[in-house]
Scaffold this motif. Sequence first.
Motif, PDB file in Angstrom:
ATOM      1  N   LEU A 178       0.760  -1.220   0.048  1.00 45.04           N
ATOM      2  CA  LEU A 178       0.170  -0.076   0.033  1.00 45.04           C
ATOM      3  C   LEU A 178       0.745   1.027   0.073  1.00 45.04           C
ATOM      4  N   LEU A 179       2.190   1.082   0.743  1.00 46.23           N
ATOM      5  CA  LEU A 179       2.943   2.422   0.718  1.00 46.23           C
ATOM      6  C   LEU A 179       3.245   2.675  -0.697  1.00 46.23           C
ATOM      7  N   TRP A 180       3.715   1.731  -1.423  1.00 45.13           N
ATOM      8  CA  TRP A 180       4.295   1.754  -2.725  1.00 45.13           C
ATOM      9  C   TRP A 180       3.015   2.216  -3.752  1.00 45.13           C
ATOM     10  N   MET A 181       1.774   1.791  -3.450  1.00 51.70           N
ATOM     11  CA  MET A 181       0.595   2.073  -4.631  1.00 51.70           C
ATOM     12  C   MET A 181       0.220   3.696  -4.205  1.00 51.70           C
ATOM     13  N   GLN A 182       0.312   4.086  -2.995  1.00 43.65           N
ATOM     14  CA  GLN A 182       0.112   5.521  -2.628  1.00 43.65           C
ATOM     15  C   GLN A 182       0.967   6.290  -3.262  1.00 43.65           C
ATOM     16  N   ASN A 183       2.230   6.046  -3.290  1.00 44.76           N
ATOM     17  CA  ASN A 183       3.276   7.039  -3.986  1.00 44.76           C
ATOM     18  C   ASN A 183       3.180   6.577  -5.316  1.00 44.76           C
ATOM     19  N   LEU A 184       2.698   5.505  -5.957  1.00 46.95           N
ATOM     20  CA  LEU A 184       2.792   5.626  -7.381  1.00 46.95           C
ATOM     21  C   LEU A 184       1.584   6.482  -7.795  1.00 46.95           C
ATOM     22  N   ASP A 185       0.477   6.672  -7.007  1.00 48.79           N
ATOM     23  CA  ASP A 185      -0.860   7.496  -7.416  1.00 48.79           C
ATOM     24  C   ASP A 185      -0.592   8.809  -7.129  1.00 48.79           C
ATOM     25  N   GLY A 186       0.399   9.577  -8.143  1.00 49.14           N
ATOM     26  CA  GLY A 186       0.530  10.951  -8.070  1.00 49.14           C
ATOM     27  C   GLY A 186       1.935  11.524  -7.423  1.00 49.14           C
ATOM     28  N   ARG A 187       2.814  10.616  -6.631  1.00 54.03           N
ATOM     29  CA  ARG A 187       4.013  11.207  -5.738  1.00 54.03           C
ATOM     30  C   ARG A 187       4.954  10.964  -6.650  1.00 54.03           C
ATOM     31  N   GLY A 188       4.940  10.548  -7.839  1.00 50.14           N
ATOM     32  CA  GLY A 188       6.382  10.579  -8.458  1.00 50.14           C
ATOM     33  C   GLY A 188       7.168   9.028  -8.550  1.00 50.14           C
ATOM     34  N   TRP A 189       6.687   7.941  -7.932  1.00 44.47           N
ATOM     35  CA  TRP A 189       7.231   6.866  -7.761  1.00 44.47           C
ATOM     36  C   TRP A 189       7.221   5.958  -9.171  1.00 44.47           C
ATOM     37  N   THR A 190       8.147   5.285  -9.674  1.00 46.20           N
ATOM     38  CA  THR A 190       7.875   4.676 -10.901  1.00 46.20           C
ATOM     39  C   THR A 190       8.263   3.239 -10.765  1.00 46.20           C
ATOM     40  N   LEU A 191       7.868   2.401 -11.785  1.00 47.20           N
ATOM     41  CA  LEU A 191       7.961   1.141 -11.464  1.00 47.20           C
ATOM     42  C   LEU A 191       8.744   0.781 -12.945  1.00 47.20           C
ATOM     43  N   PRO A 192       9.798  -0.329 -13.031  1.00 49.77           N
ATOM     44  CA  PRO A 192      10.383  -0.766 -14.117  1.00 49.77           C
ATOM     45  C   PRO A 192       9.597  -1.993 -14.743  1.00 49.77           C
ATOM     46  N   TRP A 193       8.330  -1.606 -15.550  1.00 45.29           N
ATOM     47  CA  TRP A 193       7.566  -2.426 -16.165  1.00 45.29           C
ATOM     48  C   TRP A 193       8.114  -3.256 -17.216  1.00 45.29           C
ATOM     49  N   LYS A 194       8.113  -4.678 -17.368  1.00 45.51           N
ATOM     50  CA  LYS A 194       8.523  -5.470 -18.575  1.00 45.51           C
ATOM     51  C   LYS A 194       7.472  -6.463 -18.946  1.00 45.51           C
ATOM     52  N   GLN A 195       7.448  -6.620 -20.351  1.00 45.10           N
ATOM     53  CA  GLN A 195       6.515  -7.659 -20.889  1.00 45.10           C
ATOM     54  C   GLN A 195       7.200  -8.958 -20.762  1.00 45.10           C
ATOM     55  N   VAL A 196       5.921  -9.916 -20.639  1.00 40.01           N
ATOM     56  CA  VAL A 196       6.328 -11.358 -20.441  1.00 40.01           C
ATOM     57  C   VAL A 196       5.524 -12.206 -21.528  1.00 40.01           C
ATOM     58  N   THR A 197       5.862 -13.279 -21.913  1.00 39.58           N
ATOM     59  CA  THR A 197       4.965 -14.148 -22.807  1.00 39.58           C
ATOM     60  C   THR A 197       3.888 -14.761 -22.240  1.00 39.58           C
ATOM     61  N   VAL A 198       2.773 -14.870 -22.179  1.00 35.19           N
ATOM     62  CA  VAL A 198       1.710 -15.394 -21.794  1.00 35.19           C
ATOM     63  C   VAL A 198       1.199 -16.470 -22.678  1.00 35.19           C
TER      64      VAL A 198
END
Length: 206
Positions: A185-205
């Motif tokens: 939830l700490l991460w979720m709050q800071n992703l929601d408008g506070r500038g934290w970012t995540l290194p998204w990567k695609q995987v094969t499904v």
Amino acid sequence: MNPLVSDLLAHIATGSSDLNESVLESETVWTGRFLKVQRDRVGLPDGKEASREFIRHPGAVVIVPLLEDGRYLVERQYRHAVDRVMIEFPAGKLDPGEDGLACARRELIEETGFDAMEWAYAGVMHNCIGYSDEHIDIWFARRLCFKGQHLEEGELLHVHGATLEDLLECVRQGELTDAKTLSCLLWMQNLDGRGWTLPWKQVTVT
């Protein structure tokens, strides 16, 4: 950055050898199906000795699955140790030699029936540092696709969709107390408008 925070991070980065303990003797007191209880005799920085008893844990993952409508998948599951139904994100322990992402995908499918086309690693948390070396890797998942739930024998849980606001209200009411979920939830709050970012990567499904 706040100067006090900078000073704290600098001390952590350079180490704090004046606080470290040295292991003088170690023994395994008990071995279970996947946990071990260990007792160490340690030397303290002031020259004295002490005993440390703690649990060895193989490590685990927790997954924050994001639905297309902005809600998150959460579970309700009875936890015997605390004798209550808990609200938590999907999670599970690492198998020997298992990659963290592989474990996260396996646990998400088993518990919710969903795999995900995009994943992001958000870091690690230590949830019980006073008596265990357990670490939990935090993964976010999005672009979910349903594959079918495969719960382990004896594993009973309900899966629900919830907004960030729903989950924060559950925290305020004392209904959500699970440590790994609170860290998420700490991460979720800071992703929601506070500038934290995540290194998204695609995987094969498949």
